[in-house]
Design a protein around this motif. Structure first.
Motif, PDB file in Angstrom:
ATOM      1  N   ASN A   1       0.823  -1.199   0.000  1.00  0.00           N
ATOM      2  CA  ASN A   1       0.000   0.000   0.000  1.00  0.00           C
ATOM      3  C   ASN A   1       0.866   1.262   0.000  1.00  0.00           C
ATOM      4  O   ASN A   1       0.698   2.161   0.810  1.00  0.00           O
ATOM      5  CB  ASN A   1      -0.941  -0.012   1.210  1.00  0.00           C
ATOM      6  CG  ASN A   1      -2.233   0.681   0.871  1.00  0.00           C
ATOM      7  OD1 ASN A   1      -2.345   1.287  -0.195  1.00  0.00           O
ATOM      8  ND2 ASN A   1      -3.187   0.603   1.762  1.00  0.00           N
TER       9      ASN A   1
ATOM     10  N   THR B   1       2.622   4.381  -2.413  1.00  0.00           N
ATOM     11  CA  THR B   1       2.625   5.111  -3.680  1.00  0.00           C
ATOM     12  C   THR B   1       3.973   5.821  -3.809  1.00  0.00           C
ATOM     13  O   THR B   1       4.428   6.457  -2.858  1.00  0.00           O
ATOM     14  CB  THR B   1       1.500   6.159  -3.694  1.00  0.00           C
ATOM     15  OG1 THR B   1       0.278   5.474  -3.479  1.00  0.00           O
ATOM     16  CG2 THR B   1       1.454   6.898  -5.018  1.00  0.00           C
TER      17      THR B   1
ATOM     18  N   TYR C   1      -0.966  15.548  -3.887  1.00  0.00           N
ATOM     19  CA  TYR C   1      -1.293  14.133  -3.730  1.00  0.00           C
ATOM     20  C   TYR C   1      -1.754  13.845  -2.291  1.00  0.00           C
ATOM     21  O   TYR C   1      -2.749  13.143  -2.075  1.00  0.00           O
ATOM     22  CB  TYR C   1      -0.080  13.262  -4.091  1.00  0.00           C
ATOM     23  CG  TYR C   1      -0.357  11.805  -3.834  1.00  0.00           C
ATOM     24  CD1 TYR C   1      -1.223  11.100  -4.654  1.00  0.00           C
ATOM     25  CD2 TYR C   1       0.188  11.156  -2.722  1.00  0.00           C
ATOM     26  CE1 TYR C   1      -1.539   9.779  -4.393  1.00  0.00           C
ATOM     27  CE2 TYR C   1      -0.114   9.841  -2.448  1.00  0.00           C
ATOM     28  CZ  TYR C   1      -0.976   9.156  -3.287  1.00  0.00           C
ATOM     29  OH  TYR C   1      -1.300   7.853  -3.015  1.00  0.00           O
TER      30      TYR C   1
ATOM     31  N   SER D   1      -5.169  14.889  -1.732  1.00  0.00           N
ATOM     32  CA  SER D   1      -6.146  13.964  -2.311  1.00  0.00           C
ATOM     33  C   SER D   1      -6.356  12.759  -1.395  1.00  0.00           C
ATOM     34  O   SER D   1      -7.380  12.097  -1.457  1.00  0.00           O
ATOM     35  CB  SER D   1      -5.706  13.512  -3.703  1.00  0.00           C
ATOM     36  OG  SER D   1      -4.671  12.555  -3.593  1.00  0.00           O
ATOM     37  N   ARG D   2      -5.348  12.478  -0.535  1.00  0.00           N
ATOM     38  CA  ARG D   2      -5.497  11.367   0.419  1.00  0.00           C
ATOM     39  C   ARG D   2      -6.055  11.850   1.761  1.00  0.00           C
ATOM     40  O   ARG D   2      -6.066  11.113   2.744  1.00  0.00           O
ATOM     41  CB  ARG D   2      -4.124  10.707   0.663  1.00  0.00           C
ATOM     42  CG  ARG D   2      -3.509  10.109  -0.577  1.00  0.00           C
ATOM     43  CD  ARG D   2      -3.334   8.621  -0.514  1.00  0.00           C
ATOM     44  NE  ARG D   2      -2.688   8.139   0.691  1.00  0.00           N
ATOM     45  CZ  ARG D   2      -1.830   7.129   0.712  1.00  0.00           C
ATOM     46  NH1 ARG D   2      -1.477   6.553  -0.413  1.00  0.00           N
ATOM     47  NH2 ARG D   2      -1.323   6.697   1.835  1.00  0.00           N
ATOM     48  N   SER D   3      -6.452  13.115   1.807  1.00  0.00           N
ATOM     49  CA  SER D   3      -7.037  13.719   3.014  1.00  0.00           C
ATOM     50  C   SER D   3      -6.141  13.632   4.246  1.00  0.00           C
ATOM     51  O   SER D   3      -6.599  13.429   5.363  1.00  0.00           O
ATOM     52  CB  SER D   3      -8.384  13.055   3.343  1.00  0.00           C
ATOM     53  OG  SER D   3      -9.231  13.149   2.241  1.00  0.00           O
TER      54      SER D   3
ATOM     55  N   PRO E   1       0.659   4.071   4.207  1.00  0.00           N
ATOM     56  CA  PRO E   1      -0.613   4.426   4.845  1.00  0.00           C
ATOM     57  C   PRO E   1      -0.435   5.302   6.093  1.00  0.00           C
ATOM     58  O   PRO E   1      -1.258   6.176   6.360  1.00  0.00           O
ATOM     59  CB  PRO E   1      -1.206   3.066   5.227  1.00  0.00           C
ATOM     60  CG  PRO E   1      -0.567   2.097   4.297  1.00  0.00           C
ATOM     61  CD  PRO E   1       0.805   2.619   4.022  1.00  0.00           C
TER      62      PRO E   1
END
Lengths: 320, 113
Positions: free
Chosen positions: A175, A177, A201, A204-206, A241
């Motif tokens: 997991n 990026t 980015y 966008s993943r909050s 994560p």
């Protein structure tokens, strides 16, 4: 509205504007210009130029002598010469000698702005040695942008279609990026582009905005360091994560004394860099302050590698 | 205090970002040194500066700055304006010197230092 602003997206939604706007800032004149040139010499006749225009379907012919741009002949010049019975005269007598040009290393945004200000549809492009190397038109910019967008779209599609199963599987398993960027020496124009993309980015993943700011500030400092001090390098952000790992690796002079370099106020930056508001010797200390874990290694005369991590769990002590 | 109110207090001209003038400003960062700005712990700040480069906008963008004021009537380059529009950061120009601009904003509930 100028051509520049017309080409720039007007929306402020960060998700909508990212690709085209970042491409616009990234693009240099040399990336979009036409390199195939049809030129004349001062000794050619205007009739010769008329034939070049007709055969090549172009409306302006640069006049070159020993690789140097010495003038330009436009369609208007040819029409006037035909009217006045001067079509057999040498180019040198009738060409426009004062030609507006643009250098190949400037940004496309700037070139479009120049064209708009001067009211020209095209500008001859010179290299640093002052030699004519190309021609830029609005169409060149649009075409290249479309090509780049198509490339971006194709790559995205490719990824979607699991064309890279190993990478996709690894990403899925861990997991993680990975975002990678090349940072060039002295490229102040693009300074912060990598940091801005990573920030977007993470948004966008909050991720918590305060944490994003710490990541972005540290990354910008590292990016500026590569631009100012090295011969160029690479920045890689690995987003897990629960944390982000950023590495900044450059080739260049290295750092002779890291503990001295970590001291606030100590810097080897030039006067030019300081005039731009950087090089105050705060960068490394600031990166360390923003990070949860920080490491720097350097080999004198070879390279510097900086790594830092920020956890995605807000810490009250964090100040950035 | 909103960006619009700051603009009035500074007799400033709007260069870009009309749609974001109602954003709330909580603090002021005033510096000609971007390294200093990058080290500030302030949030939602308005940046007052005498520097006039695209990097000023990039710095504000990465720091989450709300707006930028260029002092002494300096006018930002096209790249800076474009970048500010993209990121929704209003750009203002004032004839005031940096110190006087700070004085005009002082005492209006904005966080100091």
């Amino acid at each position: 509205m100028t051509a520049t602003s017309a080409l720039l997206p007007t929306t402020t939604d960060p998700q909508d504007i990212s690709i085209v706007s970042e491409l616009m800032y990234q693009l240099k004149v040399r990336d979009v210009m036409t390199r195939t040139l049809y030129t004349a010499t001062p000794a050619n006749t205007l009739r010769d130029v008329q034939h070049i225009m007709r055969d090549r379907k172009i409306s302006g012919v640069p006049v070159v002598e020993n690789m140097r741009l010495v003038g330009i002949v436009s369609l208007d010049d040819i029409i006037r010469a035909l009217d006045g019975g001067e079509i057999e005269k040498p180019v040198a007598e009738k060409m426009t000698r004062h030609v507006f040009t643009v250098e190949e290393h400037v940004s496309v945004v700037k070139a479009i702005d120049e064209m708009e200000k001067k009211g020209f549809g095209r500008l001859p492009v010179l290299n640093k040695a002052g030699e004519l190397v190309g021609l830029i038109t609005h169409w060149d910019v649009v075409r290249t942008l479309l090509e780049m967008l198509q490339e971006v779209a194709m790559q995205a599609e490719k990824r979607e279609r699991t064309l890279q199963p190993t990478e996709a599987q690894r990403d899925a398993a861990q997991n993680v990026t990975v975002l990678e960027y090349t940072v060039e020496k002295d490229d102040f124009e693009n300074a912060g582009r990598a940091s801005s993309a990573v920030k977007k980015y993470l948004q966008s993943r909050s991720v918590d905005p305060a944490l994003i700011r710490r990541v972005a500030v540290a990354m910008y400092e590292a990016e500026i360091n590569i631009i100012i001090h090295s011969l160029g390098g690479r920045m890689t952000a690995r987003v897990y994560p629960d944390h982000i790992h950023v590495s900044a690796v450059d080739t260049g002079p290295g750092i002779a004394d890291i503990s001295l370099a970590m001291k606030e106020g100590w810097s080897t930056a030039t006067e030019k860099v300081r005039e731009m508001g950087f090089g105050a010797g705060m960068g490394l200390a600031n990166i360390k302050r923003c990070a949860d874990r920080f490491q720097i290694e350097s080999c004198l005369g070879k390279h510097t590698e900086l790594n830092y991590e920020v956890d995605f769990i807000a810490k009250p002590a964090a100040t950035a | 205090m909103t960006v619009r109110e700051c603009m009035a207090k500074l007799d400033a001209e709007l260069v870009a970002g009309e749609d974001d003038l109602n954003k709330t400003v909580e603090s002021v960062a005033a510096s000609d040194l971007l390294s200093d700005v990058l080290a500030t712990p302030k949030h939602n700040f308005i940046l007052l500066t005498g520097l006039c480069t695209p990097q000023v906008v990039r710095t504000a963008e990465l720091m989450g700055g709300v707006a930028i004021v260029f002092c002494r009537a300096k006018y930002p380059p096209q790249e800076a304006i474009g970048m500010a529009k993209v990121h929704g950061i209003p750009l203002l120009c004032t004839r005031l010197p940096l110190f006087e601009a700070c004085c005009r904003l002082a005492g209006h509930g904005l966080e100091k230092a």
